[in-house]
Scaffold this motif. Structure first.
Motif, mmCIF file in Angstrom:
data_model
loop_
_atom_site.group_PDB
_atom_site.id
_atom_site.type_symbol
_atom_site.label_atom_id
_atom_site.label_comp_id
_atom_site.label_asym_id
_atom_site.label_seq_id
_atom_site.Cartn_x
_atom_site.Cartn_y
_atom_site.Cartn_z
ATOM 1 N N ILE A 3 -120.921 -31.975 56.824
ATOM 2 C CA ILE A 3 -120.560 -30.606 56.469
ATOM 3 C C ILE A 3 -120.997 -29.742 57.652
ATOM 4 C CG2 ILE A 3 -120.959 -28.686 54.888
ATOM 5 C CD1 ILE A 3 -119.686 -30.810 53.297
ATOM 6 N N ILE A 4 -120.025 -29.281 58.428
ATOM 7 C CA ILE A 4 -120.353 -28.502 59.620
ATOM 8 C C ILE A 4 -120.228 -27.011 59.314
ATOM 9 C CG2 ILE A 4 -119.741 -30.343 61.228
ATOM 10 C CD1 ILE A 4 -117.059 -28.924 61.643
ATOM 11 N N GLU A 5 -120.683 -26.203 60.239
ATOM 12 C CA GLU A 5 -120.685 -24.749 60.047
ATOM 13 C C GLU A 5 -119.297 -24.213 59.721
ATOM 14 O OE1 GLU A 5 -121.635 -20.948 62.822
ATOM 15 O OE2 GLU A 5 -123.090 -22.577 62.869
ATOM 16 N N GLU A 6 -118.275 -24.751 60.346
ATOM 17 C CA GLU A 6 -116.898 -24.313 60.077
ATOM 18 C C GLU A 6 -116.526 -24.572 58.619
ATOM 19 O OE1 GLU A 6 -112.574 -25.920 61.304
ATOM 20 O OE2 GLU A 6 -113.872 -25.391 62.991
ATOM 21 N N ASN A 7 -116.935 -25.716 58.083
ATOM 22 C CA ASN A 7 -116.652 -26.021 56.680
ATOM 23 C C ASN A 7 -117.393 -25.069 55.745
ATOM 24 O OD1 ASN A 7 -115.193 -28.172 57.666
ATOM 25 N ND2 ASN A 7 -116.620 -29.720 56.994
ATOM 26 N N LEU A 8 -118.641 -24.764 56.075
ATOM 27 C CA LEU A 8 -119.412 -23.833 55.249
ATOM 28 C C LEU A 8 -118.760 -22.459 55.240
ATOM 29 C CD1 LEU A 8 -123.076 -24.781 56.161
ATOM 30 C CD2 LEU A 8 -121.872 -25.229 54.026
ATOM 31 N N SER A 9 -118.267 -22.031 56.375
ATOM 32 C CA SER A 9 -117.574 -20.750 56.458
ATOM 33 C C SER A 9 -116.348 -20.754 55.549
ATOM 34 C CB SER A 9 -117.172 -20.465 57.902
ATOM 35 O OG SER A 9 -116.426 -19.282 57.983
ATOM 36 N N HIS A 10 -115.595 -21.828 55.585
ATOM 37 C CA HIS A 10 -114.404 -21.966 54.737
ATOM 38 C C HIS A 10 -114.803 -21.933 53.252
ATOM 39 C CE1 HIS A 10 -110.389 -23.184 53.614
ATOM 40 N NE2 HIS A 10 -110.884 -24.217 52.949
ATOM 41 N N ILE A 11 -115.858 -22.631 52.895
ATOM 42 C CA ILE A 11 -116.333 -22.663 51.505
ATOM 43 C C ILE A 11 -116.740 -21.261 51.050
ATOM 44 C CG2 ILE A 11 -118.179 -23.490 49.990
ATOM 45 C CD1 ILE A 11 -118.147 -26.087 51.773
ATOM 46 N N PHE A 12 -117.534 -20.568 51.867
ATOM 47 C CA PHE A 12 -117.978 -19.222 51.493
ATOM 48 C C PHE A 12 -116.813 -18.242 51.423
ATOM 49 C CE2 PHE A 12 -122.321 -20.589 52.709
ATOM 50 C CZ PHE A 12 -122.934 -20.257 51.514
ATOM 51 N N ASN A 13 -115.812 -18.402 52.271
ATOM 52 C CA ASN A 13 -114.627 -17.550 52.188
ATOM 53 C C ASN A 13 -113.894 -17.749 50.865
ATOM 54 O OD1 ASN A 13 -114.832 -16.140 54.586
ATOM 55 N ND2 ASN A 13 -113.788 -17.728 55.763
ATOM 56 N N ILE A 14 -113.774 -18.986 50.433
ATOM 57 C CA ILE A 14 -113.116 -19.264 49.145
ATOM 58 C C ILE A 14 -113.916 -18.675 47.993
ATOM 59 C CG2 ILE A 14 -112.499 -21.104 47.513
ATOM 60 C CD1 ILE A 14 -111.778 -22.811 49.995
ATOM 61 N N LEU A 15 -115.235 -18.855 48.024
ATOM 62 C CA LEU A 15 -116.077 -18.287 46.967
ATOM 63 C C LEU A 15 -115.965 -16.767 46.950
ATOM 64 C CD1 LEU A 15 -119.242 -20.539 47.392
ATOM 65 C CD2 LEU A 15 -117.566 -20.640 45.529
ATOM 66 N N HIS A 16 -115.992 -16.146 48.110
ATOM 67 C CA HIS A 16 -115.882 -14.691 48.195
ATOM 68 C C HIS A 16 -114.519 -14.210 47.703
ATOM 69 C CE1 HIS A 16 -116.453 -10.626 49.633
ATOM 70 N NE2 HIS A 16 -115.316 -10.727 50.306
ATOM 71 N N LYS A 17 -113.471 -14.878 48.133
ATOM 72 C CA LYS A 17 -112.110 -14.503 47.732
ATOM 73 C C LYS A 17 -111.963 -14.530 46.212
ATOM 74 C CE LYS A 17 -108.713 -17.408 47.995
ATOM 75 N NZ LYS A 17 -107.706 -18.345 48.466
ATOM 76 N N ASN A 18 -112.639 -15.474 45.576
ATOM 77 C CA ASN A 18 -112.557 -15.618 44.120
ATOM 78 C C ASN A 18 -113.685 -14.897 43.383
ATOM 79 O OD1 ASN A 18 -110.231 -17.544 43.565
ATOM 80 N ND2 ASN A 18 -111.307 -18.536 45.240
ATOM 81 N N LYS A 19 -114.468 -14.102 44.126
ATOM 82 C CA LYS A 19 -115.554 -13.288 43.562
ATOM 83 C C LYS A 19 -116.552 -14.126 42.761
ATOM 84 C CE LYS A 19 -112.749 -9.218 43.638
ATOM 85 N NZ LYS A 19 -111.808 -8.406 42.937
ATOM 86 N N VAL A 20 -116.884 -15.287 43.318
ATOM 87 C CA VAL A 20 -117.863 -16.182 42.700
ATOM 88 C C VAL A 20 -119.229 -15.872 43.311
ATOM 89 C CG1 VAL A 20 -118.569 -18.584 42.382
ATOM 90 C CG2 VAL A 20 -116.138 -17.967 42.301
ATOM 91 N N LYS A 21 -120.169 -15.477 42.465
ATOM 92 C CA LYS A 21 -121.515 -15.137 42.920
ATOM 93 C C LYS A 21 -122.364 -16.401 42.962
ATOM 94 C CE LYS A 21 -125.656 -12.725 41.636
ATOM 95 N NZ LYS A 21 -126.438 -12.460 40.468
#
Length: 60
Positions: A12-30
């Motif tokens: 799990i590299i930094e780019e993947n973490l960024s993608h994961i956090f973007n998805i969580l943010h887009k879906n307003k998941v806290k």
């Protein structure tokens, strides 16, 4: 709890973490807490039935 890990056991590299956090943010998941290792990423979130079907399920 949401757990994410690559099927090929790649890291799990930094780019993947960024993608994961973007998805969580887009879906307003806290995110309440998170656990990150070389081959997995887990977050605890509040149970919200309205958001259960909205999280994007694309492979990393």
């Amino acid at each position: 709890m949401i757990s994410i890990f690559p099927k090929d056991f790649s890291f799990i590299i930094e780019e993947n973490l960024s993608h994961i956090f973007n998805i969580l943010h887009k879906n307003k998941v806290k995110v309440n807490t998170m656990l990150n290792s070389a081959i997995s990423f887990s977050v605890s979130v509040d149970n919200d039935e309205t958001k259960d079907q909205t999280v994007d399920r694309r492979p990393l």
